[in-house]
Design a protein around this motif. Structure first.
Motif, PDB file in Angstrom:
ATOM      1  N   MET A  81      15.339   6.370  17.369  1.00  0.00           N
ATOM      2  CA  MET A  81      16.436   5.838  16.575  1.00  0.00           C
ATOM      3  C   MET A  81      17.722   5.699  17.397  1.00  0.00           C
ATOM      4  O   MET A  81      18.468   4.751  17.251  1.00  0.00           O
ATOM      5  CB  MET A  81      16.704   6.761  15.382  1.00  0.00           C
ATOM      6  CG  MET A  81      15.642   6.668  14.317  1.00  0.00           C
ATOM      7  SD  MET A  81      15.615   5.055  13.544  1.00  0.00           S
ATOM      8  CE  MET A  81      14.238   5.239  12.437  1.00  0.00           C
ATOM      9  N   THR A  82      17.939   6.669  18.258  1.00  0.00           N
ATOM     10  CA  THR A  82      19.180   6.645  19.039  1.00  0.00           C
ATOM     11  C   THR A  82      19.178   5.531  20.081  1.00  0.00           C
ATOM     12  O   THR A  82      20.229   5.121  20.558  1.00  0.00           O
ATOM     13  CB  THR A  82      19.378   7.985  19.775  1.00  0.00           C
ATOM     14  OG1 THR A  82      18.136   8.334  20.393  1.00  0.00           O
ATOM     15  CG2 THR A  82      19.796   9.066  18.818  1.00  0.00           C
ATOM     16  N   MET A  84      18.091   2.521  19.612  1.00  0.00           N
ATOM     17  CA  MET A  84      18.006   1.194  18.986  1.00  0.00           C
ATOM     18  C   MET A  84      18.920   0.147  19.627  1.00  0.00           C
ATOM     19  O   MET A  84      18.475  -0.943  19.929  1.00  0.00           O
ATOM     20  CB  MET A  84      18.332   1.302  17.496  1.00  0.00           C
ATOM     21  CG  MET A  84      17.270   1.992  16.718  1.00  0.00           C
ATOM     22  SD  MET A  84      16.037   0.845  16.205  1.00  0.00           S
ATOM     23  CE  MET A  84      15.076   1.850  15.119  1.00  0.00           C
TER      24      MET A  84
ATOM     25  N   THR B  38      25.681  -3.070  12.899  1.00  0.00           N
ATOM     26  CA  THR B  38      24.579  -3.014  13.875  1.00  0.00           C
ATOM     27  C   THR B  38      23.309  -3.677  13.343  1.00  0.00           C
ATOM     28  O   THR B  38      22.707  -4.479  14.053  1.00  0.00           O
ATOM     29  CB  THR B  38      24.329  -1.558  14.302  1.00  0.00           C
ATOM     30  OG1 THR B  38      25.595  -0.951  14.558  1.00  0.00           O
ATOM     31  CG2 THR B  38      23.491  -1.499  15.547  1.00  0.00           C
ATOM     32  N   PRO B  39      22.867  -3.371  12.104  1.00  0.00           N
ATOM     33  CA  PRO B  39      21.677  -4.081  11.618  1.00  0.00           C
ATOM     34  C   PRO B  39      21.875  -5.594  11.553  1.00  0.00           C
ATOM     35  O   PRO B  39      20.957  -6.343  11.850  1.00  0.00           O
ATOM     36  CB  PRO B  39      21.475  -3.516  10.206  1.00  0.00           C
ATOM     37  CG  PRO B  39      22.190  -2.249  10.181  1.00  0.00           C
ATOM     38  CD  PRO B  39      23.317  -2.361  11.144  1.00  0.00           C
ATOM     39  N   SER B  42      21.427  -6.947  14.876  1.00  0.00           N
ATOM     40  CA  SER B  42      20.007  -6.942  15.217  1.00  0.00           C
ATOM     41  C   SER B  42      19.259  -8.059  14.491  1.00  0.00           C
ATOM     42  O   SER B  42      18.404  -8.727  15.072  1.00  0.00           O
ATOM     43  CB  SER B  42      19.434  -5.583  14.860  1.00  0.00           C
ATOM     44  OG  SER B  42      18.087  -5.527  15.162  1.00  0.00           O
ATOM     45  N   VAL B  90      12.716  -4.030  14.775  1.00  0.00           N
ATOM     46  CA  VAL B  90      13.813  -3.076  14.993  1.00  0.00           C
ATOM     47  C   VAL B  90      14.806  -3.125  13.827  1.00  0.00           C
ATOM     48  O   VAL B  90      15.242  -2.080  13.333  1.00  0.00           O
ATOM     49  CB  VAL B  90      14.528  -3.377  16.328  1.00  0.00           C
ATOM     50  CG1 VAL B  90      15.902  -2.748  16.354  1.00  0.00           C
ATOM     51  CG2 VAL B  90      13.716  -2.851  17.489  1.00  0.00           C
ATOM     52  N   THR B  91      15.111  -4.335  13.371  1.00  0.00           N
ATOM     53  CA  THR B  91      16.040  -4.451  12.241  1.00  0.00           C
ATOM     54  C   THR B  91      15.491  -3.739  11.019  1.00  0.00           C
ATOM     55  O   THR B  91      16.209  -3.015  10.317  1.00  0.00           O
ATOM     56  CB  THR B  91      16.277  -5.936  11.895  1.00  0.00           C
ATOM     57  OG1 THR B  91      16.505  -6.654  13.094  1.00  0.00           O
ATOM     58  CG2 THR B  91      17.468  -6.096  10.980  1.00  0.00           C
ATOM     59  N   ARG B  93      13.388  -1.299  10.908  1.00  0.00           N
ATOM     60  CA  ARG B  93      13.444   0.166  11.079  1.00  0.00           C
ATOM     61  C   ARG B  93      14.861   0.700  10.867  1.00  0.00           C
ATOM     62  O   ARG B  93      15.063   1.751  10.278  1.00  0.00           O
ATOM     63  CB  ARG B  93      12.955   0.540  12.480  1.00  0.00           C
ATOM     64  CG  ARG B  93      11.453   0.582  12.567  1.00  0.00           C
ATOM     65  CD  ARG B  93      11.019   1.229  13.847  1.00  0.00           C
ATOM     66  NE  ARG B  93      11.393   2.616  13.950  1.00  0.00           N
ATOM     67  CZ  ARG B  93      11.376   3.305  15.091  1.00  0.00           C
ATOM     68  NH1 ARG B  93      11.019   2.705  16.206  1.00  0.00           N
ATOM     69  NH2 ARG B  93      11.716   4.565  15.122  1.00  0.00           N
ATOM     70  N   MET B  94      15.823  -0.056  11.375  1.00  0.00           N
ATOM     71  CA  MET B  94      17.213   0.364  11.180  1.00  0.00           C
ATOM     72  C   MET B  94      17.560   0.441   9.702  1.00  0.00           C
ATOM     73  O   MET B  94      18.159   1.401   9.238  1.00  0.00           O
ATOM     74  CB  MET B  94      18.148  -0.678  11.798  1.00  0.00           C
ATOM     75  CG  MET B  94      18.508  -0.427  13.219  1.00  0.00           C
ATOM     76  SD  MET B  94      19.665  -1.718  13.657  1.00  0.00           S
ATOM     77  CE  MET B  94      19.499  -1.653  15.406  1.00  0.00           C
ATOM     78  N   PHE B  98      18.720   3.349   7.070  1.00  0.00           N
ATOM     79  CA  PHE B  98      19.941   3.230   6.265  1.00  0.00           C
ATOM     80  C   PHE B  98      19.687   3.518   4.800  1.00  0.00           C
ATOM     81  O   PHE B  98      20.517   4.083   4.109  1.00  0.00           O
ATOM     82  CB  PHE B  98      20.503   1.815   6.384  1.00  0.00           C
ATOM     83  CG  PHE B  98      21.536   1.706   7.446  1.00  0.00           C
ATOM     84  CD1 PHE B  98      22.871   1.660   7.119  1.00  0.00           C
ATOM     85  CD2 PHE B  98      21.170   1.676   8.782  1.00  0.00           C
ATOM     86  CE1 PHE B  98      23.823   1.584   8.101  1.00  0.00           C
ATOM     87  CE2 PHE B  98      22.116   1.604   9.763  1.00  0.00           C
ATOM     88  CZ  PHE B  98      23.450   1.557   9.432  1.00  0.00           C
TER      89      PHE B  98
END
Lengths: 326, 112
Positions: A81-82, A84, B38-39, B42, B90-91, B93-94, B98
């Motif tokens: 996670m860090t 990313m 950030t998301p 991404s 990745v998005t 997962r972010m 959240f």
């Protein structure tokens, strides 16, 4: 049919971005955009036609997609996670590299197409030997887009790789006296060489007006020269991308990644221009514009100005404005 | 130069799309809360993966004996796919992360 698919793709991108900016719908927005992307990719593979000809090399295409999917999926799933943001930066660099490679292939295509047909005489017997007609050997507009895509894609690629390296600690901050000046000089050199290249191409051609025939046909040395110019621009862009990101501090990295992200968007839009492909164009410009705004918003959230963050290379900011306009 | 202007006239439709899309892009994310920066970055990163379409076209048009185009095109397809797949995953997962964190925070907000 493909037009409809591209239209749907474009709408999902807009919708996806819209939903991504709201916490309640963000995840669904991402999925919608992903669905549109899959649709657009499949549509391109199976339905794309140019002059009535379908695409070939299916083995290569599917092989490439399979490899990319497996690696991309695993890398994205496994990453901590860090880590990313650095992953985002890396993927962004891949997109930039993709745009860069497209430009290189298309440039070679453009040049080879004409070096292999040394005999231009047939133009003289063309249908329009009355009135005025200009036939260009190397279409300057097309070359302009190819070079623009090359510069932006390459800067984004090189910059993202450096940003990735800095975030995971492989590359340390590095700056020296006069670096800003050097950056600006390199940028001016890139712009200068690119303008010269496009101007040079626009000088070649055949002009027929009435019965007068004016020819300015490129010869061997012309092609050597434009190839040399093109690859010089390429190398200078790598150089610029690296030195643009190197001096920027680690905490400011997300802002820079966001900026590079919007660069890649513009590079993708160049591809859309080149192939007259609406979904690439809308997707690319959308990201280019939203990314630029997002960059500014991120700076504001940190109570800093963009110029402050990018103190290493103020010129980089102007490229976005110019690029988005083009 | 006339060549260039000609080209612009030919592509005016595209130029209109560009101008409108710039405004859409700015409007659409105008009021994004800072937690989502950030998301969103991404997600936008994944969307510009549309370059892959250009890569597919390059690859599909390459002649069988043009090894440079084949190799570079293939590389472009791989990198483009990485951008698309990696970007969206990745998005996702972010945002998954959240969701867990944000629910109580959101509850607080409505409570205020």
């Amino acid at each position: 049919m493909l037009t409809l698919i591209y239209l749907i793709g474009s709408v999902t991108f807009i919708l996806g971005l819209k939903m991504l900016s709201n916490p309640a719908t963000a995840r669904r927005g991402n999925l919608i955009a992903a669905g549109g992307m899959v649709l657009a990719i499949l549509g391109t593979i199976f339905l794309y036609e140019e002059n009535g000809e379908k695409l070939g090399n299916y083995g290569w295409i599917f092989g490439g997609i399979a490899i990319g999917t497996v690696i991309g999926f695993l890398a994205a799933k496994k990453v901590k996670m860090t880590a990313m943001p650095e992953m985002v930066s890396l993927f962004n660099g891949m997109g930039g590299a993709c745009a860069m490679l497209i430009s290189i292939v298309e440039f070679n295509h453009l040049v080879n197409l004409h070096t292999s047909h040394v005999d231009y005489e047939w133009f003289a017997f063309g249908p329009a030997n009355r009135g005025s007609l200009v036939i260009s050997i190397i279409p300057a507009g097309q070359l302009f887009i190819i070079v623009l895509g090359l510069i932006i894609g390459t800067v984004s690629f090189a910059g993202s790789i450096v940003a990735w390296g800095k975030l995971n600690g492989k590359i340390r901050d590095f700056s020296f006296k006069g670096q800003q000046v050097l950056n600006i000089i390199v940028l001016l050199l890139i712009v200068g060489l690119a303008s010269y290249l496009v101007w040079k191409a626009s000088q070649t051609g055949i002009e027929i007006s009435g019965f007068a025939l004016e020819k300015n046909l490129p010869d061997e040395s012309f092609f050597t020269e434009i190839k040399f110019l093109f690859y010089s621009i390429f190398i200078l862009s790598i150089f610029y991308g690296v030195f643009f990101v190197l001096p920027i501090g680690g905490a400011d990295m997300p802002v820079v990644i966001s900026l590079l992200n919007s660069f890649t968007g513009v590079a993708a839009a160049c591809g859309g221009f080149l192939y007259d492909n609406k979904v690439m164009l809308t997707g690319g410009i959308l990201v280019g514009a939203a990314g630029t705004l997002l960059t500014i918003l991120m700076c504001k959230a940190m109570n800093r100005s963009l110029a402050n963050v990018l103190i290493g290379s103020f010129g980089g900011n102007k490229t976005t404005a110019g690029g988005a306009g083009g | 130069m006339s060549d260039f202007l000609n080209w612009i006239t030919l592509h005016q439709q595209i130029i209109y799309i560009v101008i409108l899309m710039i405004f859409v892009g700015i409007e659409v994310i105008g009021r994004v809360p800072s937690v989502l920066h950030t998301p969103l970055m991404s997600g936008a990163n994944a969307i510009h993966g549309v370059v892959i379409i250009g890569a597919i076209i390059v690859m599909g048009k390459a002649e069988h004996d043009n090894y440079l185009a084949l190799i570079l095109g293939f590389l472009a397809v791989v990198l483009g796919t990485l951008n698309v797949v990696g970007g969206f995953v990745v998005t996702d997962r972010m945002l998954e992360m959240f969701k867990g964190k944000n629910k109580p925070a959101k509850g607080n907000k409505t409570g205020h």
